[in-house]
Design a protein around this motif. Structure first.
Motif, PDB file in Angstrom:
ATOM      1  N   LEU A 152     -19.473  23.436  29.690  1.00 60.04           N
ATOM      2  CA  LEU A 152     -19.073  22.754  30.916  1.00 60.04           C
ATOM      3  C   LEU A 152     -18.350  21.435  30.699  1.00 60.04           C
ATOM      4  N   PHE A 153     -18.675  20.698  29.647  1.00 60.31           N
ATOM      5  CA  PHE A 153     -18.369  19.274  29.619  1.00 60.31           C
ATOM      6  C   PHE A 153     -17.229  18.911  28.675  1.00 60.31           C
ATOM      7  N   PRO A 154     -16.464  17.856  29.014  1.00 64.21           N
ATOM      8  CA  PRO A 154     -15.416  17.366  28.118  1.00 64.21           C
ATOM      9  C   PRO A 154     -16.009  16.750  26.869  1.00 64.21           C
ATOM     10  N   LEU A 155     -15.182  16.653  25.826  1.00 65.80           N
ATOM     11  CA  LEU A 155     -15.661  16.208  24.520  1.00 65.80           C
ATOM     12  C   LEU A 155     -16.311  14.835  24.580  1.00 65.80           C
ATOM     13  N   LYS A 156     -15.716  13.901  25.312  1.00 62.27           N
ATOM     14  CA  LYS A 156     -16.223  12.529  25.320  1.00 62.27           C
ATOM     15  C   LYS A 156     -17.626  12.440  25.915  1.00 62.27           C
ATOM     16  N   ALA A 157     -18.007  13.436  26.729  1.00 59.18           N
ATOM     17  CA  ALA A 157     -19.303  13.382  27.409  1.00 59.18           C
ATOM     18  C   ALA A 157     -20.227  14.520  27.020  1.00 59.18           C
ATOM     19  N   ARG A 158     -19.772  15.380  26.118  1.00 57.46           N
ATOM     20  CA  ARG A 158     -20.498  16.641  25.880  1.00 57.46           C
ATOM     21  C   ARG A 158     -21.919  16.406  25.374  1.00 57.46           C
ATOM     22  N   ALA A 159     -22.080  15.556  24.361  1.00 59.43           N
ATOM     23  CA  ALA A 159     -23.416  15.354  23.794  1.00 59.43           C
ATOM     24  C   ALA A 159     -24.379  14.768  24.824  1.00 59.43           C
ATOM     25  N   LYS A 160     -23.907  13.769  25.570  1.00 53.68           N
ATOM     26  CA  LYS A 160     -24.772  13.141  26.586  1.00 53.68           C
ATOM     27  C   LYS A 160     -25.159  14.137  27.671  1.00 53.68           C
ATOM     28  N   CYS A 161     -24.152  14.875  28.159  1.00 54.38           N
ATOM     29  CA  CYS A 161     -24.413  15.795  29.272  1.00 54.38           C
ATOM     30  C   CYS A 161     -25.321  16.948  28.859  1.00 54.38           C
ATOM     31  N   ILE A 162     -25.090  17.507  27.668  1.00 62.01           N
ATOM     32  CA  ILE A 162     -25.939  18.616  27.220  1.00 62.01           C
ATOM     33  C   ILE A 162     -27.360  18.133  26.970  1.00 62.01           C
ATOM     34  N   SER A 163     -27.501  16.893  26.483  1.00 62.19           N
ATOM     35  CA  SER A 163     -28.855  16.378  26.280  1.00 62.19           C
ATOM     36  C   SER A 163     -29.576  16.226  27.614  1.00 62.19           C
ATOM     37  N   ILE A 164     -28.850  15.821  28.650  1.00 61.53           N
ATOM     38  CA  ILE A 164     -29.466  15.658  29.978  1.00 61.53           C
ATOM     39  C   ILE A 164     -29.813  17.021  30.579  1.00 61.53           C
ATOM     40  N   THR A 165     -28.911  17.999  30.456  1.00 60.27           N
ATOM     41  CA  THR A 165     -29.224  19.320  31.010  1.00 60.27           C
ATOM     42  C   THR A 165     -30.400  19.955  30.280  1.00 60.27           C
ATOM     43  N   THR A 166     -30.452  19.765  28.951  1.00 51.70           N
ATOM     44  CA  THR A 166     -31.582  20.302  28.188  1.00 51.70           C
ATOM     45  C   THR A 166     -32.874  19.585  28.557  1.00 51.70           C
ATOM     46  N   ALA A 167     -32.781  18.271  28.781  1.00 50.17           N
ATOM     47  CA  ALA A 167     -33.961  17.521  29.217  1.00 50.17           C
ATOM     48  C   ALA A 167     -34.439  18.021  30.571  1.00 50.17           C
ATOM     49  N   THR A 168     -33.498  18.385  31.442  1.00 45.29           N
ATOM     50  CA  THR A 168     -33.864  18.956  32.746  1.00 45.29           C
ATOM     51  C   THR A 168     -34.625  20.261  32.574  1.00 45.29           C
ATOM     52  N   CYS A 169     -34.138  21.090  31.642  1.00 47.96           N
ATOM     53  CA  CYS A 169     -34.832  22.343  31.330  1.00 47.96           C
ATOM     54  C   CYS A 169     -36.281  22.072  30.956  1.00 47.96           C
ATOM     55  N   TRP A 170     -36.492  21.096  30.063  1.00 51.16           N
ATOM     56  CA  TRP A 170     -37.843  20.817  29.584  1.00 51.16           C
ATOM     57  C   TRP A 170     -38.692  20.086  30.616  1.00 51.16           C
ATOM     58  N   LEU A 171     -38.055  19.315  31.486  1.00 46.57           N
ATOM     59  CA  LEU A 171     -38.811  18.659  32.555  1.00 46.57           C
ATOM     60  C   LEU A 171     -39.430  19.700  33.488  1.00 46.57           C
ATOM     61  N   PHE A 172     -38.615  20.666  33.917  1.00 45.23           N
ATOM     62  CA  PHE A 172     -39.136  21.702  34.808  1.00 45.23           C
ATOM     63  C   PHE A 172     -40.061  22.656  34.061  1.00 45.23           C
ATOM     64  N   ASN A 173     -39.778  22.870  32.792  1.00 46.37           N
ATOM     65  CA  ASN A 173     -40.683  23.650  31.958  1.00 46.37           C
ATOM     66  C   ASN A 173     -42.061  23.003  31.929  1.00 46.37           C
ATOM     67  N   CYS A 174     -42.074  21.681  31.761  1.00 50.77           N
ATOM     68  CA  CYS A 174     -43.336  20.934  31.714  1.00 50.77           C
ATOM     69  C   CYS A 174     -44.077  21.012  33.042  1.00 50.77           C
ATOM     70  N   VAL A 175     -43.334  20.819  34.141  1.00 52.80           N
ATOM     71  CA  VAL A 175     -43.951  20.854  35.476  1.00 52.80           C
ATOM     72  C   VAL A 175     -44.584  22.215  35.736  1.00 52.80           C
ATOM     73  N   ILE A 176     -43.853  23.285  35.412  1.00 55.45           N
ATOM     74  CA  ILE A 176     -44.376  24.630  35.646  1.00 55.45           C
ATOM     75  C   ILE A 176     -45.572  24.918  34.751  1.00 55.45           C
ATOM     76  N   ALA A 177     -45.457  24.521  33.476  1.00 57.66           N
ATOM     77  CA  ALA A 177     -46.563  24.755  32.544  1.00 57.66           C
ATOM     78  C   ALA A 177     -47.820  24.028  32.987  1.00 57.66           C
ATOM     79  N   TYR A 178     -47.641  22.829  33.528  1.00 54.56           N
ATOM     80  CA  TYR A 178     -48.806  22.044  33.956  1.00 54.56           C
ATOM     81  C   TYR A 178     -49.398  22.565  35.263  1.00 54.56           C
ATOM     82  N   ALA A 179     -48.529  22.953  36.194  1.00 57.79           N
ATOM     83  CA  ALA A 179     -49.014  23.308  37.529  1.00 57.79           C
ATOM     84  C   ALA A 179     -49.547  24.729  37.627  1.00 57.79           C
ATOM     85  N   THR A 180     -49.053  25.641  36.788  1.00 60.36           N
ATOM     86  CA  THR A 180     -49.378  27.065  36.936  1.00 60.36           C
ATOM     87  C   THR A 180     -50.876  27.369  36.888  1.00 60.36           C
TER      88      THR A 180
END
Length: 531
Positions: free
Chosen positions: A392-420
């Motif tokens: 999705l992201f341009p080169l100048k922002a790719r590392a930052k953006c992918i780290s944020i999207t991956t962090a989002t994955c793990w944030l919701f992963n954590c919420v679901i794992a905790y709440a289930t």
């Protein structure tokens, strides 16, 4: 295209090195999947439950076990740690490089595995094996040729499913042991996967785009030449590098990619899309099956719950293959929409049948449609979520953006794992939803379908640079399938000035000066390569 690996006629050099390297890097998904899969079986092992129990007796089977709060903490702690690890991945990848960042994270992962293997009580067992997973699809997307990029990045999800299958096999082999080996063997096996990964990454090349970002053009040429199996002075290498360099410089002249910048404009729109697709991938319910599937099947009265989990892992692995193939054949949007509808219907059937009846037939229906759900997930949202966020992201922002999207994955992963556990289990302060929890997952799958139609742009067959052009020209996602790129970023760079602030303006002036495939144009390409 697809698994036939039919390369375009204009693709120079060999794609074999890039494909082999990309597929090897996807081995990081084995660590991800294996670590995710081990916990489901360990929580159901009789010896582990007796050893780690603090006096709680499970009302479902009358055996010692752990409370909902304890299982929530054990399962979710990894996700919480990886959330922060993902946020720190961007400066690590941008400073040391994509390859070295993965090596560093692998060593951190091994420290966590050591602590978990040595544990004899819940606090130390709390899944400290933290690894930042965002670097693997980032590396793959920056090294793969565009015509095979989706399959290579999709292989990351295939490796995750393979890791899940390995975890199910090892868990099934150790579940009846009456000593600490029942859980220590599955946990310690992760050392082997990490060692294999690090050993391979030591000899891998850094990505050409990272070298361009750092201004190291000759190193970028050597890396790309190695990936394409061409001479470093080959004209196709010079052209591709000039395109990457020109695009990067035109981006920089339009603004720095600090964290405030990536929240605005086109990049902000893409970042929101990447975060949403990762969040919805988790909310679709797959991690309920992965983390608590064995326990859930056991509590539902299903015999041989470990075997059922093994079967679902096999289906998960096999179903990922058509997803990788169809990603390039049909595109991102159709396959994601197909998967969302299929997942929604499957989840609702499980919820309805599990709510209205408790017979043996209902258990058979539950197993059958959980398997159908896994097929739809593994052939669509499983691999494609990583493909989309990786490109999705341009080169100048790719590392930052992918780290944020991956962090989002793990944030919701954590919420679901905790709440289930609180949502599903019986007992005080628990909702005791049991099969009704599938109504929730089905509702989110319905939202997935709406999200795909309104927000996911079709990027099949486009280079990472052409995807920037797509977002600058096409205002709504449902019009993106008809997009055809027309910009040439080498010429765009020639007309960049401080008064131009959009890709469309840049291309307008670039096209005015474009006069065909001339010798002057080729000289400009050589000059901009700056070897």
């Amino acid at each position: 295209m697809g698994f036939a690996l039919k390369r375009p006629d204009d693709a120079a050099g060999s794609a074999v090195p890039a494909i082999v390297i990309g597929l090897f890097v996807s081995f990081g998904g084995v660590l991800f999947g294996y670590d995710t899969g081990t916990i489901s079986g360990i929580l159901a092992m009789k010896f582990w439950r007796e050893m780690f129990s603090t006096g709680y007796v499970d009302p479902n089977d009358g055996l010692p076990g752990v409370t909902s709060s304890q299982s929530s903490m054990i399962v979710s702690l990894l996700s919480a740690g990886t959330f922060f690890g993902a946020l720190g991945a961007a400066p690590l990848a941008d400073t040391f490089g994509r390859r070295l960042a993965m090596i560093i994270n692998s060593f951190v992962f091994c420290v966590g595995v050591t602590l978990q293997t040595a544990s004899t009580a819940i606090p130390l067992f709390g899944r400290w094996a933290v690894l930042c997973w965002s670097g693997f699809p980032l590396y793959q997307s920056e090294t793969a040729p565009k015509w095979i990029r989706d399959v290579i990045v999709g292989a990351y999800q295939l490796a995750i499913t393979f890791g899940l299958l390995l975890a199910s096999i090892v868990n099934n082999a150790t579940k009846d042991r009456n000593d600490t080996g029942c859980y220590r063997i599955p946990v310690a096996v992760q050392f082997a996967w990490a060692i294999i990964l690090v050993a391979g990454m030591i000899v891998l090349p850094e990505t050409p785009r990272f070298f361009i970002k750092k201004g190291k053009h000759y190193e970028a040429a050597k890396s790309l030449a190695r990936l394409r199996r061409l001479d470093v002075n080959d004209i196709s290498i010079i052209e591709e590098l000039a395109e990457i360099q020109a695009h990067h410089e035109s981006e920089l002249r339009m603004g720095d990619a600090n964290y405030l910048e990536i929240m605005r404009g086109s990049i902000g729109k893409r970042l929101a899309t990447g975060c949403a697709i990762q969040a919805l991938q988790q909310l679709a319910g797959i991690n309920f099956i992965l983390y608590y599937g064995t326990t859930f099947f056991q509590n539902s009265g299903i015999q041989n719950s470990f075997i059922i989990s093994l079967i679902t892992s096999i289906i998960n692995l096999i179903s990922t293959l058509p997803g990788m193939y169809l990603t390039d054949k049909t595109g991102r949007r159709p396959l994601l929409l197909f998967g969302a509808v299929g997942m929604c219907v499957s989840q609702l059937i499980v919820a309805i049948v599990g709510t209205v009846t408790t017979s043996t037939i209902s258990n058979q229906v539950l197993i059958a449609f959980v398997c159908v759900y896994i097929f739809f997930f593994a052939s669509s949202w499983g691999p494609i979520a990583w493909v989309v966020t990786g490109e999705l992201f341009p080169l100048k922002a790719r590392a930052k953006c992918i780290s944020i999207t991956t962090a989002t994955c793990w944030l919701f992963n954590c919420v679901i794992a905790y709440a289930t556990p609180y949502m599903v289990n019986s007992g005080p302060r628990n909702a005791n939803l049991q099969s009704k929890v599938f109504f929730i997952w089905g509702g989110f799958c319905f939202l997935c379908a709406i999200f795909v139609y309104t927000c996911i742009y079709e990027t099949k067959g486009l280079s990472l640079e052409q995807i920037d052009e797509l977002y600058s020209k096409v205002s709504v996602a449902w019009k993106s399938p008809g997009f055809v790129s027309s910009a040439n970023h080498v010429d765009v760079l020639d007309v960049v000035d401080s008064e131009l602030d959009s890709h469309a303006q840049l291309e307008l002036q670039a096209n005015e000066k474009w006069d065909g495939q001339t010798a002057t144009h080729m000289e400009n390409i050589y000059a901009k390569a700056d070897f």
